[in-house]
Design an enzyme around this catalytic site. Structure first.
Site, PDB file in Angstrom:
ATOM      1  N   LYS B  67      32.077 -23.902 -33.800  1.00 59.96           N
ATOM      2  CA  LYS B  67      32.278 -22.504 -33.380  1.00 59.96           C
ATOM      3  C   LYS B  67      33.520 -21.915 -34.023  1.00 59.96           C
ATOM      4  O   LYS B  67      33.460 -20.986 -34.791  1.00 59.96           O
ATOM      5  CB  LYS B  67      32.355 -22.393 -31.857  1.00 59.96           C
ATOM      6  N   LEU B 215      28.667 -12.569 -31.177  1.00 59.70           N
ATOM      7  CA  LEU B 215      28.821 -13.607 -32.197  1.00 59.70           C
ATOM      8  C   LEU B 215      29.272 -13.038 -33.541  1.00 59.70           C
ATOM      9  O   LEU B 215      29.302 -13.748 -34.537  1.00 59.70           O
ATOM     10  CB  LEU B 215      27.537 -14.419 -32.411  1.00 59.70           C
ATOM     11  N   ASN B 247      33.614 -14.731 -34.163  1.00 62.70           N
ATOM     12  CA  ASN B 247      32.467 -14.709 -35.069  1.00 62.70           C
ATOM     13  C   ASN B 247      31.888 -16.114 -35.207  1.00 62.70           C
ATOM     14  O   ASN B 247      32.589 -17.038 -35.575  1.00 62.70           O
ATOM     15  CB  ASN B 247      32.938 -14.193 -36.444  1.00 62.70           C
ATOM     16  N   CYS B 248      30.626 -16.255 -34.867  1.00 64.79           N
ATOM     17  CA  CYS B 248      30.005 -17.581 -34.904  1.00 64.79           C
ATOM     18  C   CYS B 248      28.843 -17.616 -35.875  1.00 64.79           C
ATOM     19  O   CYS B 248      28.059 -18.557 -35.865  1.00 64.79           O
ATOM     20  CB  CYS B 248      29.475 -17.973 -33.540  1.00 64.79           C
ATOM     21  N   VAL B 249      28.647 -16.591 -36.665  1.00 62.48           N
ATOM     22  CA  VAL B 249      27.467 -16.529 -37.519  1.00 62.48           C
ATOM     23  C   VAL B 249      27.875 -16.585 -38.981  1.00 62.48           C
ATOM     24  O   VAL B 249      28.905 -16.036 -39.353  1.00 62.48           O
ATOM     25  CB  VAL B 249      26.676 -15.226 -37.236  1.00 62.48           C
TER      26      VAL B 249
END
Lengths: 140, 432
Positions: B67, B215, B247-249
């Site tokens: 993450k 995300l 931001n996880c993408v």
């Protein structure tokens, strides 16, 4: 006739059932729900509208989830045509080009993953129209 | 504004009953870290449990899905504390002294959404693609509470806060140590800078922040960047925890909190400050989905550049597709003010590298530095140990049906690797 930029002029073109169920009738905008269309077909339908002079309100490549990963896409187009705009025409056409260059990964998703993709697309479009995504989810 | 960073080199991490740093080894009691994380109500509500692991460079270990990555730091002198507006009070940071636990990171991992992505291999070919493979990583794996499926926003927030709290707890262990090395960073007021360096070109950094939605968010002093107009920030503030990642993408080109703390554009501009250029400030601007927001933010960026009488600007972006439009709008409008620009990005040029790299372009954007082609294919051999889960490998960015082979190896695009094509230039790929 809604003025350009007014939420009443927002038509949310989408194949995402979550957008349809949570945003339809929740504001001045309208939801053009097209579950039968693929992500690419949504982009093409948006392109046809833009070429016919409709305003493109949101970026067609919203989100860093790639168009060859998620099956869902929501794009906001004006209800009324306001005249052809070169920048919008280029933007929507190059979005389709971008889609076509990415490899088809031939993935199959389970319901849980599909729901997550729906959620991401939904929150991105909520951000664009200034709708509180969280409260939209909680008020069934 | 002047900031002194004191680097405390961490050469190893060991689990222990006691928390301390001794002779370059960080000893951690995971229960103490867990207690500190659970002092937050949201963490208490949404995280059922945490497990902890240590991943060292060279070990046959794969961490996935990643993450965030965070460097532990502590403010030892001057106003504010780590992660203002999020963990600490909202006081302005960026001055005084901060100690840094260098050579290590807190890595948060675990599922949030069903296509959660990003991996860090501690050895093998993927380790050549990300700097995070070179760090001693304290890995925190979060397990969601029951019912989190309908509360992804809240859960993402809780894991984000948990990671930051773990970093704050560990950073605190460096408070009373004597740093192995120190360095000072200072930028000046507008007039003061002009008087000090009258002959040098005035250069700023336009730092674009991902700000599209769940995300896809970045926070500045706790403010969601999508709700802010373009503004000015001292470079030392970003070094001192003012900007954090939600931001996880898009693993390869997301800017983790570690990237914000160690922004290489900031580092390089400081290295040239007073020599080749006058580093004026950072301008932070967002990347919203609504096109009118893009117009407004890029107009504002160009206005500020002109107001500051800049000669040159470095621009970095974050993410795929949509941000390319903000990048090009910013570049075009700044160039139209007579200010030279150089942009940093990565590319999605297809697996053969032959397609158009960005989703947007303009003749004025003619100076570009690339972080690499995210579509490049790679085969990653199996690792002896997996921290987290391989459940998502077939469905994360850069993976495909059958990505995860029966022997545990992975065939995918390098966008699967956290930090592989970072768009601040914090990468290992080079044409040199």
């Amino acid at each position: 006739m809604a003025n350009e930029g007014n939420p009443g002029d927002f038509s949310i073109l989408t194949n995402n059932p979550l957008v349809e169920s949570r945003l339809k009738g929740r504001g001045a905008w309208s939801v053009d729900y097209r579950p039968e269309l693929s992500l690419r077909e949504i982009l093409v339908a948006a392109r046809d509208k833009v070429y016919a002079g409709h305003t493109l309100y949101t970026h067609p490549l919203s989100g860093s989830v790639k168009p060859n990963e998620t099956p869902y896409k929501s794009v906001i187009i004006s209800v009324e045509p306001h005249g052809i705009n070169d920048d919008f025409a280029v933007m929507i056409a190059s979005a389709i080009e971008t889609f076509d260059k990415l490899k088809d990964f031939k993935r199959e998703y389970n319901d849980r993953v599909l729901k997550d993709f729906q959620l991401i697309d939904y929150t991105l479009i909520c951000g664009a129209i200034g709708f509180d995504a969280l409260s939209g989810l909680s008020n069934k | 504004m002047k900031l002194e960073l004191g680097y405390i080199q961490i050469k190893d991490i060991q689990f222990s009953k006691e928390c301390k740093v001794e002779n370059g080894t960080l000893y951690v009691d995971p229960e103490a870290v867990k207690d500190f994380m659970y002092q937050d109500d949201d963490v208490k509500t949404w995280v059922k449990d945490f497990s902890f692991d240590i991943a060292r460079p060279g070990e046959s270990v794969r961490i996935t899905p990643v993450k965030d990555v965070i460097e532990p730091r502590v403010k030892v002198e001057g106003p504010g504390a780590q992660f203002p507006g999020v963990i600490a009070k909202v006081d302005t940071v960026g001055s005084g002294k901060t100690h840094v636990l260098r050579g290590m990171a807190v890595v948060t991992a675990g599922k949030i959404v069903g296509f959660q992505e990003g991996l860090i291999d501690m050895t093998g070919p993927a380790a050549d693609y990300t700097y995070f493979s070179k760090l001693n990583n304290f890995v925190v794996v979060a397990e969601p509470a029951e019912g989190y499926e309908d509360h992804k926003h809240e859960y993402e927030h809780a894991v984000r806060i948990a990671g930051l709290r773990a970093a704050v707890y560990l950073g605190e262990l460096g408070r009373n140590l004597t740093p192995d090395e120190t360095a000072e960073f200072e930028t000046f007021g507008i007039m003061e800078g002009k008087e000090k360096f009258p002959e040098l070109p005035r250069v700023a950094y336009v730092h674009m922040l991902q700000s599209q939605g769940l995300l896809h968010d970045t926070y500045v002093y706790g403010v969601d960047a999508k709700r802010s107009l373009t503004t000015i920030i001292y470079p030392t503030e970003t070094m001192d925890g003012a900007i954090i990642s939600g931001n996880c993408v898009s693993a390869c080109d997301k800017n983790t909190t570690y990237h914000h703390q160690n922004n290489p554009v900031v580092a390089e501009l400081f290295a040239q400050h007073g020599k080749k250029l006058n580093y004026v400030c950072n301008i932070i601007t967002n990347e919203n989905v609504y096109l009118a927001d893009k117009m407004r933010s890029s107009d504002w960026t160009a206005k500020l550049c002109r107001l500051l009488d800049l000669d040159g600007v470095i621009i970095s972006q974050e993410g795929f597709g949509n941000p390319d439009t903000d990048l090009i709008m910013n570049t075009k409008k700044i160039e139209q003010q007579g200010i030279k620009t150089t942009i940093i990005t990565d590319e999605y040029a297809g697996q053969d590298g032959k397609s158009q790299s960005l989703a947007d372009a303009d003749p004025l954007a003619d100076a570009v530095v690339t972080g690499g082609n995210a579509n490049q294919n790679i085969v990653l051999p199996p690792m002896d140990k997996v921290i987290g889960t391989l459940d998502y490998v077939d469905i994360i960015a850069g993976g495909h049906a059958g990505s995860l082979r029966p022997d545990g190896s992975i065939e995918a695009e390098i966008q699967i690797i956290t930090g592989a094509t970072n768009e601040m230039g914090f990468g290992l790929l080079s044409a040199r």
